[in-house]
Scaffold this motif. Structure first.
Motif, PDB file in Angstrom:
ATOM      1  N   MET A  49      40.411  51.477  45.905  1.00 57.49           N
ATOM      2  CA  MET A  49      39.410  50.746  46.036  1.00 57.49           C
ATOM      3  C   MET A  49      39.685  49.600  44.971  1.00 57.49           C
ATOM      4  O   MET A  49      39.438  49.795  43.870  1.00 57.49           O
ATOM      5  CB  MET A  49      37.850  51.162  46.112  1.00 57.49           C
ATOM      6  N   ASN A  50      39.928  48.297  45.606  1.00 56.24           N
ATOM      7  CA  ASN A  50      40.306  47.326  44.455  1.00 56.24           C
ATOM      8  C   ASN A  50      38.802  46.716  44.283  1.00 56.24           C
ATOM      9  O   ASN A  50      37.783  46.862  44.743  1.00 56.24           O
ATOM     10  CB  ASN A  50      41.521  46.423  44.963  1.00 56.24           C
TER      11      ASN A  50
ATOM     12  N   ASN B 233      38.226  43.362  44.962  1.00 58.56           N
ATOM     13  CA  ASN B 233      37.731  42.487  45.975  1.00 58.56           C
ATOM     14  C   ASN B 233      36.861  43.373  46.923  1.00 58.56           C
ATOM     15  O   ASN B 233      35.895  42.835  47.569  1.00 58.56           O
ATOM     16  CB  ASN B 233      39.051  41.944  46.774  1.00 58.56           C
ATOM     17  N   GLN B 234      37.283  44.556  47.331  1.00 56.89           N
ATOM     18  CA  GLN B 234      36.375  45.507  48.312  1.00 56.89           C
ATOM     19  C   GLN B 234      35.208  45.725  47.731  1.00 56.89           C
ATOM     20  O   GLN B 234      34.185  45.662  48.505  1.00 56.89           O
ATOM     21  CB  GLN B 234      37.130  46.630  48.481  1.00 56.89           C
ATOM     22  N   LEU B 235      34.923  46.207  46.223  1.00 56.29           N
ATOM     23  CA  LEU B 235      33.839  46.303  45.634  1.00 56.29           C
ATOM     24  C   LEU B 235      32.806  45.075  45.901  1.00 56.29           C
ATOM     25  O   LEU B 235      31.633  45.274  46.108  1.00 56.29           O
ATOM     26  CB  LEU B 235      34.176  46.735  44.319  1.00 56.29           C
TER      27      LEU B 235
ATOM     28  N   SER C 141      32.995  42.609  47.790  1.00 58.99           N
ATOM     29  CA  SER C 141      32.492  42.421  49.195  1.00 58.99           C
ATOM     30  C   SER C 141      31.438  43.351  49.825  1.00 58.99           C
ATOM     31  O   SER C 141      30.462  43.070  50.232  1.00 58.99           O
ATOM     32  CB  SER C 141      33.883  42.594  50.097  1.00 58.99           C
ATOM     33  N   MET C 142      31.657  44.808  49.204  1.00 56.75           N
ATOM     34  CA  MET C 142      30.440  45.830  49.358  1.00 56.75           C
ATOM     35  C   MET C 142      29.369  45.370  48.801  1.00 56.75           C
ATOM     36  O   MET C 142      28.261  45.440  49.594  1.00 56.75           O
ATOM     37  CB  MET C 142      30.986  46.988  49.182  1.00 56.75           C
TER      38      MET C 142
ATOM     39  N   THR D 280      28.013  42.305  47.990  1.00 62.29           N
ATOM     40  CA  THR D 280      27.722  41.254  48.668  1.00 62.29           C
ATOM     41  C   THR D 280      26.929  41.462  49.999  1.00 62.29           C
ATOM     42  O   THR D 280      25.841  41.144  50.322  1.00 62.29           O
ATOM     43  CB  THR D 280      28.791  40.330  48.751  1.00 62.29           C
ATOM     44  N   ARG D 281      27.616  42.283  50.748  1.00 66.35           N
ATOM     45  CA  ARG D 281      27.067  42.567  52.206  1.00 66.35           C
ATOM     46  C   ARG D 281      25.795  43.571  51.916  1.00 66.35           C
ATOM     47  O   ARG D 281      24.708  43.287  52.582  1.00 66.35           O
ATOM     48  CB  ARG D 281      28.022  43.592  52.973  1.00 66.35           C
TER      49      ARG D 281
END
Length: 67
Positions: free
Chosen positions: A1-2, A4-6, A8-9, A11-12
């Motif tokens: 998990m990079n 950017n994914q963290l 985004s998660m 933020t959602r």
């Protein structure tokens, strides 16, 4: 998990909680028969208990449709 994914998660997650908070506050205000400024709206004839029951049903419906 990079990274950017963290991001985004996270933020959602924050956006979802903020949206749910706003929906609940809005439905609560409407169910008490008050307008946007917190003052009573003239001409509302529905019973407070009926409006609060309707708000509870709408929250339940919004939870079900989100799944």
């Amino acid at each position: 998990m990079n990274a950017n994914q963290l991001i985004s998660m996270f933020t959602r997650l924050v956006a979802r909680r903020a949206m749910n908070w706003g929906i609940n506050k809005g439905l609560g205000t409407l169910s008490r028969g008050k307008g946007a400024l917190g003052k009573p709206v003239p001409g509302t004839r529905r019973n407070d208990a009926q409006m609060q029951d309707l708000a509870r049903k709408m929250r339940t419906l919004s939870r079900l449709t989100g799944r």
